[in-house]
Write an enzyme that holds these catalytic residues in place. Structure first.
Site, PDB file in Angstrom:
ATOM      1  N   LYS A   1      -2.016 -14.524 -38.619  1.00  0.00           N
ATOM      2  CA  LYS A   1      -1.309 -13.581 -39.493  1.00  0.00           C
ATOM      3  C   LYS A   1      -0.337 -12.724 -38.708  1.00  0.00           C
ATOM      4  O   LYS A   1       0.242 -11.781 -39.240  1.00  0.00           O
ATOM      5  CB  LYS A   1      -2.312 -12.673 -40.203  1.00  0.00           C
TER       6      LYS A   1
ATOM      7  N   ARG B   1     -10.136 -16.613 -23.250  1.00  0.00           N
ATOM      8  CA  ARG B   1      -9.323 -17.752 -22.821  1.00  0.00           C
ATOM      9  C   ARG B   1      -7.969 -17.569 -23.479  1.00  0.00           C
ATOM     10  O   ARG B   1      -7.884 -17.347 -24.697  1.00  0.00           O
ATOM     11  CB  ARG B   1     -10.007 -19.044 -23.265  1.00  0.00           C
TER      12      ARG B   1
ATOM     13  N   ARG C   1     -15.989 -27.368 -23.763  1.00  0.00           N
ATOM     14  CA  ARG C   1     -16.929 -27.161 -22.672  1.00  0.00           C
ATOM     15  C   ARG C   1     -17.139 -25.688 -22.378  1.00  0.00           C
ATOM     16  O   ARG C   1     -18.251 -25.178 -22.419  1.00  0.00           O
ATOM     17  CB  ARG C   1     -16.362 -27.826 -21.424  1.00  0.00           C
ATOM     18  N   THR C   2     -16.063 -24.990 -22.067  1.00  0.00           N
ATOM     19  CA  THR C   2     -16.187 -23.613 -21.603  1.00  0.00           C
ATOM     20  C   THR C   2     -16.745 -22.708 -22.705  1.00  0.00           C
ATOM     21  O   THR C   2     -17.629 -21.898 -22.463  1.00  0.00           O
ATOM     22  CB  THR C   2     -14.820 -23.088 -21.113  1.00  0.00           C
TER      23      THR C   2
ATOM     24  N   HIS D   1      -9.175 -19.775 -13.330  1.00  0.00           N
ATOM     25  CA  HIS D   1     -10.306 -20.160 -14.170  1.00  0.00           C
ATOM     26  C   HIS D   1     -11.544 -19.927 -13.304  1.00  0.00           C
ATOM     27  O   HIS D   1     -12.164 -20.866 -12.809  1.00  0.00           O
ATOM     28  CB  HIS D   1     -10.179 -21.629 -14.585  1.00  0.00           C
TER      29      HIS D   1
END
Lengths: 307, 179
Positions: A86, A108, A58-59, A136
């Site tokens: 890595k 995020r 969604r975000t 958020h």
């Protein structure tokens, strides 16, 4: 009134005027997404990097669409396809991205405070798309936008937030925002999901969903993070659903015109009954639509033009 | 010295708009396929007034939309002030329509350039015409108005302000030394 910040890291740092500016700007952006040609040239030549170190549909999609509708070039990087596998550190990743001169980095990350670290480190605008159990902010803004669109105001409304408050960045950002905008917030959940001293954030605390939703104008259900089932936070999903699922019965305690919200993804039958999620009180999909507009507003307000 | 001069009063504005309404009808031979689009914010009030006048003369209602040109401005990159975004509301198709674009003051022409780009994102109009209450000159782009209330020669150091009842409670056009 204008946004003078370089970054959007959390709702905690926003004033009432700044929240109102973002919401009003977002309301004007709704129209762009209803056009046949859903694109305006505003951010032509700007680059937005979506750096998603945690899963999200969604975000991430919402930020990507927001950037594209403003004509920015958007690039998505997710942890599994990046040099993180890595062994590159977040700081090194960020410095390398900075060297390619993007204008905005949307981050995020599972660690609380990760966007704050980047904001200090790089000259680009950082937008927090969710950091750990901290904040958020864009979710809280789209929630406030949805409430304002439906109720005409935020001040004076009774809002119940139910679920895993302790692990929820959505709850934390909403509590900051809603209390600042003058709403009364009640939280409810099993004692193991309520952080100690949460009342200090200006909310009332309840251990039964019924007590929180009584007389509520808004009910926000939080997603039960299934991955925590084995962490002894609750005995079983079934038992959680028995006591904390929003259903036809306990929703009657709320106001007749109550709105039901959920940040998604929903677990049908766990925190919310399917007929409630799909019912007339639900504005869950409206939240998603408004999310694009809120993110367009933030990209517009934060990017470029600072001389 | 901060000289302030009223160059148009309420009656003057009303008479100009009446004349523009008749000119629009004359030039377009009626209102078939015509839509009005007012530019936020002054142009919107003028578009509403023209809509009333034209509808009264022709005995039929013409569609009207509202356009905010902020997202199409050419100075967003250079100016560090983000202009407040207004509402755009064009609830009809512009395909093959005669679009009458309406603004209060025509100055550099940059607003009109932005407005035309925005309109074309909404469809392919048959034509776009421009009606303004005041043309104060100093164009920076090859743009001209089809209908003008008043030509007002001005210096770059003067400010031209159109006050309208809907917003400030009175109708007048003022020119003054800007400070």
């Amino acid at each position: 009134m204008r946004l003078t910040k370089k970054d959007l890291l959390g709702i905690k740092d926003l004033s009432v005027d700044e929240i109102n500016l973002i919401l009003e700007t977002a309301e004007s952006f709704i129209e762009v997404s209803t056009r046949e040609i859903k694109k305006v040239p505003t951010l032509r030549g700007k680059t937005v990097i979506n750096l998603f170190m945690e899963p999200s549909t969604r975000t991430r999609t919402s930020f990507e669409i927001a950037g594209k509708r403003l004509s920015a070039d958007t690039i998505n990087i997710s942890a599994s396809t990046s040099s993180v596998v890595k062994g590159e550190t977040l700081i090194d990743t960020a410095r390398n991205l900075e060297a390619m001169n993007p204008d905005v980095i949307v981050l995020r990350h599972s660690a609380s405070g990760a966007p704050h670290l980047l904001a200090r480190l790089v000259k680009q605008s950082i937008i927090n798309a969710g950091d750990g159990a901290h904040e958020h902010p864009t979710q809280a803004l789209l929630d406030m936008m949805t409430i304002k669109a439906r109720k005409g105001r935020i001040a004076g409304l009774k809002v119940a937030i139910v679920g895993d408050i302790a692990h929820s960045r959505v709850a934390r950002s909403n509590i900051y925002g809603l209390t600042r905008m003058g709403a009364q917030v009640a939280v409810a959940g099993p004692a193991t999901m309520l952080p100690r001293a949460i009342e200090q954030m200006g909310v009332t605390v309840h251990y039964r969903i019924e007590d929180a939703v009584r007389g509520a104008d808004i009910i926000m259900m939080l997603r039960i993070q299934m991955e925590r089932e084995n962490q002894n936070v609750f005995p079983s999903l079934r038992e959680y659903a028995k006591y904390f699922c929003l259903n036809r019965k306990n929703i009657r305690l709320a106001k007749d015109d109550v709105l039901v919200m959920h940040p998604g993804p929903i677990n049908r039958g766990v925190e919310i009954a399917p007929d409630i999620a799909d019912g007339p009180a639900s504005v869950i999909l409206e939240q998603v639509t408004n999310g694009v507009a809120v993110r367009m507003a933030l990209l517009y307000l934060l990017s470029g033009g600072r001389s | 010295m901060n000289a302030k001069k009223v160059v148009m009063d309420a009656d003057g504005i009303d008479r100009s708009l009446t004349r523009i309404a008749y000119e629009i009808l004359e030039k377009n031979r009626g209102v078939e396929d015509m839509v009005l689009v007012g530019i936020q914010t002054g142009g919107v009030f003028l578009a509403e007034r023209l809509k009333k006048k034209i509808s009264r003369i022709e005995g039929m209602d013409i569609p009207m939309g509202v356009l905010d040109i902020t997202l199409y401005r050419d100075d967003l990159r250079t100016s560090n002030k983000k202009p407040r975004l207004g509402k755009t509301d064009i609830p009809f198709s512009l395909d093959n329509k005669k679009v009458m674009l309406i603004d209060d003051v025509l100055f550099t022409g940059r607003t009109i350039r932005a407005a035309m780009d925005a309109l074309i994102d909404f469809g392919r109009p048959k034509l776009i015409q421009l009606a303004v209450l005041i043309d104060r000159g100093h164009r920076e782009l090859p743009i001209r108005a089809d209908f003008v209330g008043k030509n007002l020669p001005s210096s770059l150091w003067e400010a031209v302000t159109v006050s309208l009842k809907e917003k400030s409670g009175r109708d007048e056009v003022i020119i003054e030394e800007s400070t």
